[in-house]
Design a protein around this motif. Structure first.
Motif, PDB file in Angstrom:
ATOM      1  N   GLU A  63       0.821  -1.218   0.000  1.00 43.63           N
ATOM      2  CA  GLU A  63       0.000   0.000   0.000  1.00 43.63           C
ATOM      3  C   GLU A  63       0.852   1.264   0.000  1.00 43.63           C
ATOM      4  N   ILE A  64       2.001   1.209   0.701  1.00 42.03           N
ATOM      5  CA  ILE A  64       2.895   2.365   0.769  1.00 42.03           C
ATOM      6  C   ILE A  64       4.342   1.881   0.621  1.00 42.03           C
ATOM      7  N   VAL A  65       5.116   2.578  -0.181  1.00 43.46           N
ATOM      8  CA  VAL A  65       6.559   2.350  -0.275  1.00 43.46           C
ATOM      9  C   VAL A  65       7.248   3.609   0.249  1.00 43.46           C
ATOM     10  N   VAL A  66       8.110   3.423   1.251  1.00 42.13           N
ATOM     11  CA  VAL A  66       8.793   4.560   1.879  1.00 42.13           C
ATOM     12  C   VAL A  66      10.229   4.629   1.365  1.00 42.13           C
ATOM     13  N   GLN A  67      10.581   5.742   0.746  1.00 44.22           N
ATOM     14  CA  GLN A  67      11.930   5.966   0.242  1.00 44.22           C
ATOM     15  C   GLN A  67      12.566   7.142   0.986  1.00 44.22           C
ATOM     16  N   ARG A  68      13.863   7.070   1.168  1.00 41.80           N
ATOM     17  CA  ARG A  68      14.603   8.193   1.743  1.00 41.80           C
ATOM     18  C   ARG A  68      15.104   9.069   0.603  1.00 41.80           C
ATOM     19  N   VAL A  69      14.963  10.369   0.759  1.00 39.34           N
ATOM     20  CA  VAL A  69      15.344  11.310  -0.291  1.00 39.34           C
ATOM     21  C   VAL A  69      16.386  12.272   0.257  1.00 39.34           C
ATOM     22  N   LEU A  76      19.668   5.314   0.133  1.00 42.05           N
ATOM     23  CA  LEU A  76      19.461   4.174   1.019  1.00 42.05           C
ATOM     24  C   LEU A  76      18.799   4.640   2.311  1.00 42.05           C
ATOM     25  N   ILE A  77      17.948   3.782   2.870  1.00 36.17           N
ATOM     26  CA  ILE A  77      17.173   4.137   4.060  1.00 36.17           C
ATOM     27  C   ILE A  77      17.621   3.257   5.235  1.00 36.17           C
ATOM     28  N   PRO A  78      17.827   3.839   6.418  1.00 31.62           N
ATOM     29  CA  PRO A  78      18.217   3.028   7.589  1.00 31.62           C
ATOM     30  C   PRO A  78      17.136   2.001   7.932  1.00 31.62           C
ATOM     31  N   ALA A  79      17.543   0.798   8.251  1.00 34.85           N
ATOM     32  CA  ALA A  79      16.590  -0.266   8.587  1.00 34.85           C
ATOM     33  C   ALA A  79      15.827   0.050   9.868  1.00 34.85           C
ATOM     34  N   ASP A  80      16.395   0.906  10.722  1.00 31.45           N
ATOM     35  CA  ASP A  80      15.711   1.275  11.967  1.00 31.45           C
ATOM     36  C   ASP A  80      14.391   1.995  11.701  1.00 31.45           C
ATOM     37  N   ILE A 184      27.657  -8.010  -3.786  1.00 34.70           N
ATOM     38  CA  ILE A 184      27.829  -7.478  -5.137  1.00 34.70           C
ATOM     39  C   ILE A 184      27.855  -5.960  -5.140  1.00 34.70           C
ATOM     40  N   PHE A 185      26.946  -5.334  -4.393  1.00 33.14           N
ATOM     41  CA  PHE A 185      26.817  -3.881  -4.428  1.00 33.14           C
ATOM     42  C   PHE A 185      27.558  -3.167  -3.289  1.00 33.14           C
ATOM     43  N   GLY A 186      28.195  -3.926  -2.392  1.00 36.90           N
ATOM     44  CA  GLY A 186      28.940  -3.316  -1.308  1.00 36.90           C
ATOM     45  C   GLY A 186      28.059  -2.603  -0.305  1.00 36.90           C
ATOM     46  N   LEU A 187      26.876  -3.152  -0.073  1.00 40.91           N
ATOM     47  CA  LEU A 187      25.906  -2.520   0.818  1.00 40.91           C
ATOM     48  C   LEU A 187      26.142  -2.989   2.253  1.00 40.91           C
ATOM     49  N   PRO A 188      26.331  -2.068   3.200  1.00 46.04           N
ATOM     50  CA  PRO A 188      26.547  -2.488   4.594  1.00 46.04           C
ATOM     51  C   PRO A 188      25.260  -2.958   5.245  1.00 46.04           C
ATOM     52  N   GLN A 189      25.394  -3.634   6.353  1.00 45.34           N
ATOM     53  CA  GLN A 189      24.218  -4.037   7.131  1.00 45.34           C
ATOM     54  C   GLN A 189      23.561  -2.788   7.728  1.00 45.34           C
ATOM     55  N   GLY A 190      22.248  -2.902   7.955  1.00 47.03           N
ATOM     56  CA  GLY A 190      21.549  -1.800   8.603  1.00 47.03           C
ATOM     57  C   GLY A 190      20.949  -0.779   7.655  1.00 47.03           C
ATOM     58  N   VAL A 191      21.084  -0.989   6.353  1.00 42.92           N
ATOM     59  CA  VAL A 191      20.444  -0.097   5.381  1.00 42.92           C
ATOM     60  C   VAL A 191      19.681  -0.936   4.363  1.00 42.92           C
ATOM     61  N   ALA A 192      18.692  -0.320   3.736  1.00 41.58           N
ATOM     62  CA  ALA A 192      17.878  -0.998   2.721  1.00 41.58           C
ATOM     63  C   ALA A 192      17.587  -0.025   1.583  1.00 41.58           C
ATOM     64  N   THR A 193      17.033  -0.565   0.487  1.00 39.17           N
ATOM     65  CA  THR A 193      16.679   0.288  -0.643  1.00 39.17           C
ATOM     66  C   THR A 193      15.447   1.120  -0.322  1.00 39.17           C
ATOM     67  N   ASP A 194      14.424   0.470   0.227  1.00 41.03           N
ATOM     68  CA  ASP A 194      13.224   1.174   0.671  1.00 41.03           C
ATOM     69  C   ASP A 194      12.481   0.281   1.658  1.00 41.03           C
ATOM     70  N   ILE A 195      11.329   0.731   2.109  1.00 39.26           N
ATOM     71  CA  ILE A 195      10.531  -0.022   3.078  1.00 39.26           C
ATOM     72  C   ILE A 195       9.116  -0.181   2.530  1.00 39.26           C
ATOM     73  N   PHE A 216       9.569  11.007   9.880  1.00 44.80           N
ATOM     74  CA  PHE A 216      10.854  11.035   9.164  1.00 44.80           C
ATOM     75  C   PHE A 216      10.758  12.049   8.020  1.00 44.80           C
ATOM     76  N   PRO A 217      11.118  13.295   8.258  1.00 42.31           N
ATOM     77  CA  PRO A 217      10.979  14.332   7.224  1.00 42.31           C
ATOM     78  C   PRO A 217      11.837  14.096   5.976  1.00 42.31           C
ATOM     79  N   ASP A 218      12.855  13.247   6.091  1.00 37.62           N
ATOM     80  CA  ASP A 218      13.720  12.995   4.926  1.00 37.62           C
ATOM     81  C   ASP A 218      13.213  11.855   4.055  1.00 37.62           C
ATOM     82  N   THR A 219      11.972  11.387   4.298  1.00 43.83           N
ATOM     83  CA  THR A 219      11.416  10.281   3.509  1.00 43.83           C
ATOM     84  C   THR A 219      10.301  10.765   2.593  1.00 43.83           C
ATOM     85  N   ARG A 220       9.992   9.929   1.627  1.00 46.89           N
ATOM     86  CA  ARG A 220       8.882  10.195   0.698  1.00 46.89           C
ATOM     87  C   ARG A 220       8.022   8.939   0.602  1.00 46.89           C
TER      88      ARG A 220
END
Length: 379
Positions: A63-69, A76-80, A184-195, A216-220
């Motif tokens: 229903e909703i996809v949350v992205q960090r902008v 990348l968006i923090p998993a927290d 492959i992409f060198g992505l650290p733990q604790g972050v994701a593409t979106d939620i 979270f004002p930095d999200t869309r």
């Protein structure tokens, strides 16, 4: 009643005989008319089919996809963030997602990488789309190398080629574990593409989206309805490239119908004069010309719609393929589910058959109301 039916049968027989007498002209007329209806119907079927496919595909989207902008760009968006979003009243779940694009220089195409939750195959194995399999000649059991962010290769074994039924959305897809994705992409733990957020009550979606923005004002937050509108706009834009075809069809038909209505040929006028002289009523002549127009226009309509149906639903919209593919390299075979919106067919019927039939009757009525001698002399 029997006399009237016999009269109509005689008129229809004479109409078919008259059409056959001018078979060269009428066959050409039929072919042009069929082509116009075919193109019009193809555009209508295709536009509706591709929008319907998008609705079916996105039906089960979150229903909703949350992205960090950051600086106006998706980051990348923090998993927290997912943990705090789950605490909002009305939210069923909030799951971190990992997805992205990988450029393969061998085939010159982008792959879509995604980590499903859960991924039963585990680390070291992947599932690939049919388009990738065909482009790389890679099949189940083969090893497929990928270049990591640090330049080191990572070899993954293909365990499954995704079925053709899902080719429209999975042609360029690679499903893999989160561990392999991060490597492959060198992505650290604790972050994701979106939620991805699931909501209990659909009516609360705008409210929950607003609460996420406040938290979270930095999200869309992107709602599913917004995604549907975006795809609708995208297909409308691509469909706009075919508007030229539609415009040419309409202009051709207008010129075509106007030429038919502007007058009868000398042979047709002479025929009407003879029929009047041997006792045919004006109503009989109008009935004959109505049958004549209906036979040609209805035949062209049925043939054009049938060909358009086969073109869109059984030949993957072959004529529209360049518009659909654009710059895409791994393009799936587009076979939409056969479906007809009868309101569209009815609209096309009134735009094609009715105007042509009326255009056939008007000049015939003018000639039929004149004296037979004057009509034959004028011809």
């Amino acid at each position: 009643m029997a006399t009237w039916l016999n009269r109509q049968r005689s008129i229809l027989d004479f109409t078919l005989s008259s059409l056959w007498k001018r078979k060269g002209k009428n066959i050409g007329l039929l072919l042009v008319f069929t082509l116009i209806v075919f193109l019009l119907a193809s555009v209508m079927f295709f536009t509706y089919a591709i929008k319907r496919e998008a609705q079916i595909i996105l039906k089960n989207a979150p229903e909703i996809v949350v992205q960090r902008v950051i600086a106006g760009r998706h980051d990348l968006i923090p998993a927290d963030y997912a943990k705090k979003i789950r605490e909002i009243r009305g939210v069923i779940s909030a799951k971190e997602r990992l997805w992205g694009y990988y450029f393969d220089p061998i085939v010159g195409a982008n792959y879509t990488f995604m980590t499903p939750d859960p991924f039963p195959l585990g680390k070291g194995f992947i599932k690939i789309g049919k388009g990738i399999s065909g482009a790389r000649l890679a099949y189940e059991g083969d090893i497929m190398p990928f270049r990591g962010f640090d330049g080191k290769p990572l070899n993954l074994e293909i365990r499954e080629v995704l079925s053709a039924e899902s080719e429209l959305i999975s042609s360029d897809l690679v499903l893999l574990s989160a561990e392999d994705y991060r490597e492959i992409f060198g992505l650290p733990q604790g972050v994701a593409t979106d939620i991805a957020v699931s909501v209990r009550n659909p009516r609360e979606i705008p409210t929950i989206a607003r609460k996420i923005t406040e938290l979270f004002p930095d999200t869309r937050p992107i709602m599913r309805d917004e995604i549907l509108r975006t795809y609708d706009s995208l297909f409308t834009w691509r469909g706009g490239l075919m508007i030229f075809i539609l415009t040419v069809c309409l202009l051709s038909f207008i010129i075509f119908a106007w030429d038919k209505a502007s007058g009868l040929s000398a042979e047709e006028k002479r025929e009407i004069g003879i029929l009047k002289a041997i006792g045919w009523e004006t109503s009989d002549i109008l009935a004959m010309k109505s049958w004549e127009g209906a036979v040609i226009s209805l035949s062209a309509f049925l043939l054009g719609v049938t060909l358009a149906y086969v073109h869109i639903f059984f030949s993957s919209a072959l004529l529209f393929e360049p518009v659909l593919k654009g710059w895409s390299t791994l393009y799936p075979e587009f076979r939409p589910v056969p479906f007809i919106d009868f309101s569209q067919v009815l609209t096309l019927f009134f735009l094609s058959v009715v105007p042509y039939t009326v255009a056939t009757i008007i000049p015939s009525w003018r000639a039929a109301t004149l004296d037979p001698d004057s009509v034959m002399r004028a011809s």
